[in-house]
Design an enzyme around this catalytic site. Sequence first.
Site, PDB file in Angstrom:
ATOM      1  CB  THR A 109       4.878   2.234  -7.056  1.00 14.35           C
ATOM      2  OG1 THR A 109       3.619   2.876  -6.903  1.00 14.35           O
ATOM      3  CG2 THR A 109       5.403   1.812  -5.695  1.00 14.35           C
ATOM      4  CG  LEU A 129      -1.681   1.336   1.472  1.00 15.53           C
ATOM      5  CD1 LEU A 129      -2.639   1.631   0.322  1.00 15.53           C
ATOM      6  CD2 LEU A 129      -2.427   1.290   2.797  1.00 15.53           C
ATOM      7  CD  GLU A 130       3.318   4.853  -4.214  1.00 17.51           C
ATOM      8  OE1 GLU A 130       4.423   5.362  -4.448  1.00 17.51           O
ATOM      9  OE2 GLU A 130       2.561   4.428  -5.116  1.00 17.51           O
ATOM     10  CB  ILE A 131       0.239   6.178   2.583  1.00 17.29           C
ATOM     11  CG1 ILE A 131      -0.669   5.039   3.072  1.00 17.29           C
ATOM     12  CG2 ILE A 131      -0.218   7.507   3.161  1.00 17.29           C
ATOM     13  CD1 ILE A 131      -0.716   4.881   4.581  1.00 17.29           C
TER      14      ILE A 131
END
Length: 763
Positions: free
Chosen positions: A547, A509-511
């Site tokens: 990403t 998960l990229e916050i």
Amino acid sequence: MAVVRAVGVFSKFATGKYHLLSGRASRSFSMSSTLAARTHVSYELKDDVAVVRLHDPTAKVNTLSSQMQSDLKEVMGEIWSNKSVKSAVFISSKPGCFIAGADINMIQSCQSSEEAARLSQEGQKMFEQIEKSPIPIVAAIHGSCLGGGLEFAIACQYRIATRSKKTVLGTPEVMLGLLPGAGGTQRLPKMVGLPDAFDMMLTGRRIRADKAKKMGLVNQLVDPLGPGLKPAEERTIEYLEEIAVGVAKGISNKKVPLTKEKSLKEKLQDKLMDLAPVRKKIFKTVSEKAQNQSKGFYPAPAKIIECVQTGLEQGREAGYLAESENFGKLAMSPESKSLIGVYHGQMACRKNHFGFPEKEVKKLGILGAGLMGTGVAQVSIDKGLTTILKDTDVESISRGQEHIYTSLDNKVKRKFMTSFERDVIMSNLSVQLDYSGFESADMVIEAVVEDMDIKHQVLKEVEAVIPPHCIFATNTSALPVTEIAAASKRPEKVIGMHYFSPVDKMQLLEIVTTDKTSQDTIASAFSLGVKQGKTVIVVKDCPGFYTTRVCFHLTFETLKLLQEGISLEEHTAIGHSVGLSLSIPLICDEVGLDVILHISEFLFNAYGSRYGESDTRLLETLLERGFKGRKSGKGFFLYEKGKNYKSVNTQAVEIIKKVPLTYHPSISSAWDIEHRLISRVVNESLLCLQEGVLRNPVEGDIGAIFGFGYPPSIGGPFRFVDTFGAERLVSIMRKYEEVYGAPFTPCQLLLDHAKDPSKKFYK
């Protein structure tokens, strides 16, 4: 190959007093200097059974640390010298964990393969003493029993395990580039047979208690207890101990047999396995499969097979020697060091450094019942979150709900959960076409189409109904969160949460934070991500974030290579040859070529020449023919509904051939292609750290590995620079820069490391 999985986080449990019994008289001893040093293991006698309790007070899980091993040896010496002790039970005082494995720090501290081999030999000797114990020993297992913990358990004479979901058994050493080094390669095959032993050791797969019982890994199962006057975990451990003590007594007085009578089928299978030609065939098949899966990047599988084969063909002593020597070699290998680094990185990315959120997210609203929204809903309800899934039409909502139910029902069919558990999970989900219930939501995650106007529209609609504390999270893969938040009346409550497809399988998960995102909003999003089972990185907002921005360098270079004449099959093979776990053309098909085109144009506009010439004719031409990817049944590959099989789309290949290049390709050897792909990823990753988009190299490496399949064997872009050499990489990139231009211009941070070889991202 899969990379290492987390063992989990468990609560601490206070260590009890030390008790010794002589005959029937019991007395409690004061803490002598010897006992005071014993902090990880305690025991007491229940009649003639020594109940040995394992508890590391310094960690969240039990590991076979040097202190744990020292305490165990001391305790076992005392028990074996006490003539009144007729049997023993090993049990953990930590809820959810028996022994989670070896202490990785002990392995990392080794300076040579000989030193690591001695660690293995010490473990072998200790467990051989357990195996040859003058009294029967019962391992009472609740929670994770992994690696050295399982080797410990299978050295005992009897094993009892709870049917709890938390109880898993496995040998995950291969995921750290290692092998079971305390006798596991010798004992496990004899206990469960070659096929099951290889399946466990070569994949690192965790086994639930029910399956472990069928395999012969566990002798007896115990059902966990629900809450009563005490918490469920505490009651279960007490009940397990009670059963184990009874079994230990039964073994010592010959009322409980240590082994069950084998069926005729099992006896025939054993005789079959004793035949040299059969074993030879098994070893050949397993070796070929392991080689195909590891692609030659991971030496551990071959060493595991070698150890097992040596033990079976030359005897246990030779097997032990092969095991310890190979363990030592693997512990010093660059692959193992990289994989252990990945493991530590995963653990770091599951620690919330932003503090405790003011309000825990208990009720979640999700906008959009497409692939992403449905996936986020599934991983949320599975963790007990009350979740509302909203869309604008009945068909989408019904399809999303059915997808979630089918996914859970498949687990029921595979006996990973009961139908009752499935229904309880589904009860956490409600689906609807309006915003009713959103007035009490703690967070809303939008997963609508990648269109700024639509995202602004839903943001305004949501803010009109949600409470003041509610957070608005946008699931976007590239659109600037700052621009999305511009439509908000409270931008401090807006954050990006970039999930990866399929959400229920992808760990990352990229916050994404903006300059206005509050600390509490970040803490809440991070806490939710960890609860959903995600490994979380936190990045600053920019076009493409981290990403997507980095992954599209792989995409653009791949499109170039295809136009240069590299076939789809060759490209996939070259990708695998450098350890890339995902095929870029396949990713494009999965995401959709229309989405890829949209993001490509967006990134070209944002970053210009660093992404190459703004030539999207190939994608445009494919889309004109209706080749959108899997969703249209045709992309770079052809797809049949309901089937995993795919074949090359020859029409797409013809289109690729006809789209002219705007440059003359001159560097296209397999080695150069590999390094063209890797160097662009590495350079952009370092640029993200240089610009402050990334917080640290660890999150950069974890994001690359779990976001788009960067090779774990070389540890991620930053670890790659440390091992490959920055000066060497700059020299290679300068050669490519002469031909391909700006995409291969080294960033300043890479140049700085090239000028000073002492600079390292990892100490």
